[in-house]
Design a protein around this motif. Structure first.
Motif, PDB file in Angstrom:
ATOM      1  N   THR A  19       0.827  -1.196   0.000  1.00  0.00           N
ATOM      2  CA  THR A  19       0.000   0.000   0.000  1.00  0.00           C
ATOM      3  C   THR A  19       0.869   1.255   0.000  1.00  0.00           C
ATOM      4  O   THR A  19       0.548   2.236  -0.679  1.00  0.00           O
ATOM      5  CB  THR A  19      -0.956  -0.008   1.205  1.00  0.00           C
ATOM      6  N   CYS A  20       1.974   1.210   0.722  1.00  0.00           N
ATOM      7  CA  CYS A  20       2.921   2.332   0.711  1.00  0.00           C
ATOM      8  C   CYS A  20       3.398   2.617  -0.707  1.00  0.00           C
ATOM      9  O   CYS A  20       3.457   3.780  -1.132  1.00  0.00           O
ATOM     10  CB  CYS A  20       4.132   2.022   1.589  1.00  0.00           C
ATOM     11  N   LYS A  21       3.750   1.575  -1.431  1.00  0.00           N
ATOM     12  CA  LYS A  21       4.233   1.749  -2.804  1.00  0.00           C
ATOM     13  C   LYS A  21       3.132   2.275  -3.720  1.00  0.00           C
ATOM     14  O   LYS A  21       3.362   3.155  -4.541  1.00  0.00           O
ATOM     15  CB  LYS A  21       4.771   0.428  -3.349  1.00  0.00           C
ATOM     16  N   ILE A  22       1.929   1.748  -3.570  1.00  0.00           N
ATOM     17  CA  ILE A  22       0.813   2.166  -4.419  1.00  0.00           C
ATOM     18  C   ILE A  22       0.489   3.638  -4.196  1.00  0.00           C
ATOM     19  O   ILE A  22       0.279   4.388  -5.147  1.00  0.00           O
ATOM     20  CB  ILE A  22      -0.432   1.286  -4.152  1.00  0.00           C
ATOM     21  N   LEU A  23       0.458   4.060  -2.925  1.00  0.00           N
ATOM     22  CA  LEU A  23       0.046   5.420  -2.595  1.00  0.00           C
ATOM     23  C   LEU A  23       1.215   6.403  -2.480  1.00  0.00           C
ATOM     24  O   LEU A  23       0.993   7.602  -2.311  1.00  0.00           O
ATOM     25  CB  LEU A  23      -0.745   5.416  -1.285  1.00  0.00           C
ATOM     26  N   SER A  24       2.433   5.911  -2.533  1.00  0.00           N
ATOM     27  CA  SER A  24       3.633   6.749  -2.383  1.00  0.00           C
ATOM     28  C   SER A  24       3.674   7.457  -1.028  1.00  0.00           C
ATOM     29  O   SER A  24       4.006   8.639  -0.927  1.00  0.00           O
ATOM     30  CB  SER A  24       3.723   7.785  -3.509  1.00  0.00           C
ATOM     31  N   PHE A  25       3.301   6.731   0.025  1.00  0.00           N
ATOM     32  CA  PHE A  25       3.372   7.225   1.390  1.00  0.00           C
ATOM     33  C   PHE A  25       4.247   6.283   2.198  1.00  0.00           C
ATOM     34  O   PHE A  25       4.403   5.105   1.860  1.00  0.00           O
ATOM     35  CB  PHE A  25       1.984   7.253   2.048  1.00  0.00           C
ATOM     36  N   GLY A  26       4.768   6.790   3.305  1.00  0.00           N
ATOM     37  CA  GLY A  26       5.545   5.959   4.208  1.00  0.00           C
ATOM     38  C   GLY A  26       4.649   5.136   5.117  1.00  0.00           C
ATOM     39  O   GLY A  26       3.440   5.385   5.229  1.00  0.00           O
ATOM     40  N   LYS A  27       5.268   4.169   5.795  1.00  0.00           N
ATOM     41  CA  LYS A  27       4.515   3.285   6.687  1.00  0.00           C
ATOM     42  C   LYS A  27       3.830   4.052   7.814  1.00  0.00           C
ATOM     43  O   LYS A  27       2.700   3.738   8.184  1.00  0.00           O
ATOM     44  CB  LYS A  27       5.446   2.229   7.299  1.00  0.00           C
ATOM     45  N   THR A  28       4.506   5.061   8.338  1.00  0.00           N
ATOM     46  CA  THR A  28       3.930   5.833   9.440  1.00  0.00           C
ATOM     47  C   THR A  28       2.620   6.476   9.013  1.00  0.00           C
ATOM     48  O   THR A  28       1.621   6.430   9.751  1.00  0.00           O
ATOM     49  CB  THR A  28       4.921   6.912   9.922  1.00  0.00           C
ATOM     50  N   VAL A  29       2.597   7.071   7.827  1.00  0.00           N
ATOM     51  CA  VAL A  29       1.377   7.717   7.325  1.00  0.00           C
ATOM     52  C   VAL A  29       0.275   6.682   7.141  1.00  0.00           C
ATOM     53  O   VAL A  29      -0.876   6.911   7.535  1.00  0.00           O
ATOM     54  CB  VAL A  29       1.656   8.465   6.001  1.00  0.00           C
ATOM     55  N   ILE A  30       0.605   5.541   6.560  1.00  0.00           N
ATOM     56  CA  ILE A  30      -0.405   4.503   6.326  1.00  0.00           C
ATOM     57  C   ILE A  30      -0.996   4.033   7.656  1.00  0.00           C
ATOM     58  O   ILE A  30      -2.223   3.939   7.801  1.00  0.00           O
ATOM     59  CB  ILE A  30       0.186   3.314   5.538  1.00  0.00           C
ATOM     60  N   TYR A  31      -0.143   3.758   8.648  1.00  0.00           N
ATOM     61  CA  TYR A  31      -0.654   3.309   9.944  1.00  0.00           C
ATOM     62  C   TYR A  31      -1.487   4.397  10.630  1.00  0.00           C
ATOM     63  O   TYR A  31      -2.495   4.102  11.275  1.00  0.00           O
ATOM     64  CB  TYR A  31       0.479   2.838  10.853  1.00  0.00           C
ATOM     65  N   GLU A  32      -1.104   5.674  10.486  1.00  0.00           N
ATOM     66  CA  GLU A  32      -1.888   6.763  11.057  1.00  0.00           C
ATOM     67  C   GLU A  32      -3.270   6.838  10.407  1.00  0.00           C
ATOM     68  O   GLU A  32      -4.275   7.044  11.097  1.00  0.00           O
ATOM     69  CB  GLU A  32      -1.165   8.099  10.874  1.00  0.00           C
ATOM     70  N   GLU A  33      -3.320   6.665   9.104  1.00  0.00           N
ATOM     71  CA  GLU A  33      -4.601   6.712   8.392  1.00  0.00           C
ATOM     72  C   GLU A  33      -5.483   5.521   8.769  1.00  0.00           C
ATOM     73  O   GLU A  33      -6.698   5.658   8.876  1.00  0.00           O
ATOM     74  CB  GLU A  33      -4.374   6.768   6.880  1.00  0.00           C
ATOM     75  N   ILE A  34      -4.878   4.371   8.991  1.00  0.00           N
ATOM     76  CA  ILE A  34      -5.633   3.194   9.450  1.00  0.00           C
ATOM     77  C   ILE A  34      -6.198   3.470  10.842  1.00  0.00           C
ATOM     78  O   ILE A  34      -7.380   3.251  11.099  1.00  0.00           O
ATOM     79  CB  ILE A  34      -4.749   1.931   9.448  1.00  0.00           C
ATOM     80  N   ARG A  35      -5.345   3.968  11.753  1.00  0.00           N
ATOM     81  CA  ARG A  35      -5.792   4.241  13.130  1.00  0.00           C
ATOM     82  C   ARG A  35      -6.907   5.280  13.176  1.00  0.00           C
ATOM     83  O   ARG A  35      -7.824   5.190  13.987  1.00  0.00           O
ATOM     84  CB  ARG A  35      -4.614   4.718  13.986  1.00  0.00           C
ATOM     85  N   SER A  36      -6.825   6.266  12.285  1.00  0.00           N
ATOM     86  CA  SER A  36      -7.835   7.330  12.285  1.00  0.00           C
ATOM     87  C   SER A  36      -9.142   6.892  11.631  1.00  0.00           C
ATOM     88  O   SER A  36     -10.145   7.591  11.720  1.00  0.00           O
ATOM     89  CB  SER A  36      -7.301   8.564  11.564  1.00  0.00           C
ATOM     90  N   GLY A  37      -9.122   5.753  10.928  1.00  0.00           N
ATOM     91  CA  GLY A  37     -10.320   5.262  10.269  1.00  0.00           C
ATOM     92  C   GLY A  37     -10.492   5.770   8.848  1.00  0.00           C
ATOM     93  O   GLY A  37     -11.480   5.480   8.193  1.00  0.00           O
ATOM     94  N   ARG A  38      -9.530   6.540   8.367  1.00  0.00           N
ATOM     95  CA  ARG A  38      -9.615   7.071   7.007  1.00  0.00           C
ATOM     96  C   ARG A  38      -9.247   6.027   5.952  1.00  0.00           C
ATOM     97  O   ARG A  38      -9.654   6.147   4.806  1.00  0.00           O
ATOM     98  CB  ARG A  38      -8.693   8.293   6.868  1.00  0.00           C
ATOM     99  N   LEU A  39      -8.484   5.037   6.339  1.00  0.00           N
ATOM    100  CA  LEU A  39      -8.094   3.946   5.432  1.00  0.00           C
ATOM    101  C   LEU A  39      -8.499   2.637   6.101  1.00  0.00           C
ATOM    102  O   LEU A  39      -7.978   2.282   7.159  1.00  0.00           O
ATOM    103  CB  LEU A  39      -6.589   3.979   5.166  1.00  0.00           C
ATOM    104  N   ARG A  40      -9.450   1.942   5.493  1.00  0.00           N
ATOM    105  CA  ARG A  40      -9.939   0.684   6.074  1.00  0.00           C
ATOM    106  C   ARG A  40      -8.869  -0.402   5.935  1.00  0.00           C
ATOM    107  O   ARG A  40      -8.118  -0.441   4.968  1.00  0.00           O
ATOM    108  CB  ARG A  40     -11.185   0.203   5.334  1.00  0.00           C
ATOM    109  N   SER A  41      -8.868  -1.288   6.916  1.00  0.00           N
ATOM    110  CA  SER A  41      -7.968  -2.434   6.860  1.00  0.00           C
ATOM    111  C   SER A  41      -8.606  -3.598   7.602  1.00  0.00           C
ATOM    112  O   SER A  41      -9.577  -3.422   8.340  1.00  0.00           O
ATOM    113  CB  SER A  41      -6.611  -2.093   7.487  1.00  0.00           C
ATOM    114  N   VAL A  42      -8.058  -4.758   7.376  1.00  0.00           N
ATOM    115  CA  VAL A  42      -8.492  -5.952   8.099  1.00  0.00           C
ATOM    116  C   VAL A  42      -7.270  -6.543   8.771  1.00  0.00           C
ATOM    117  O   VAL A  42      -6.150  -6.411   8.279  1.00  0.00           O
ATOM    118  CB  VAL A  42      -9.167  -6.986   7.163  1.00  0.00           C
ATOM    119  N   GLY A  43      -7.479  -7.165   9.902  1.00  0.00           N
ATOM    120  CA  GLY A  43      -6.367  -7.751  10.634  1.00  0.00           C
ATOM    121  C   GLY A  43      -6.566  -9.231  10.866  1.00  0.00           C
ATOM    122  O   GLY A  43      -7.684  -9.698  11.049  1.00  0.00           O
TER     123      GLY A  43
END
Length: 67
Positions: A19-43
């Motif tokens: 997802t980092c590669k697809i969106l050109s964001f770092g891991k920190t940003v991706i995890y922040e967006e997941i935590r905030s609910g802006r980017l859905r994920s499954v665990g």
């Protein structure tokens, strides 16, 4: 904001790293967006996966916010 790599329609779930590669964001940003609910994920077993549909929705959200 064009994506570097379009999600493969055959693949339903992406790793955080993919997802980092697809969106050109770092891991920190991706995890922040997941935590905030802006980017859905499954665990499962302490691993996060992002559905292809969630990536598309997130890009739409970013586009709407920049308009």
């Amino acid at each position: 904001m064009p994506m570097k790599e379009a999600p493969n329609q055959e693949k339903a779930l992406y790793t955080v790293e993919e997802t980092c590669k697809i969106l050109s964001f770092g891991k920190t940003v991706i995890y922040e967006e997941i935590r905030s609910g802006r980017l859905r994920s499954v665990g499962r077993h302490k691993r996060r996966r992002i559905p292809a549909s969630a990536i598309a929705e997130y890009v739409e959200l970013l586009e709407a916010e920049s308009a």
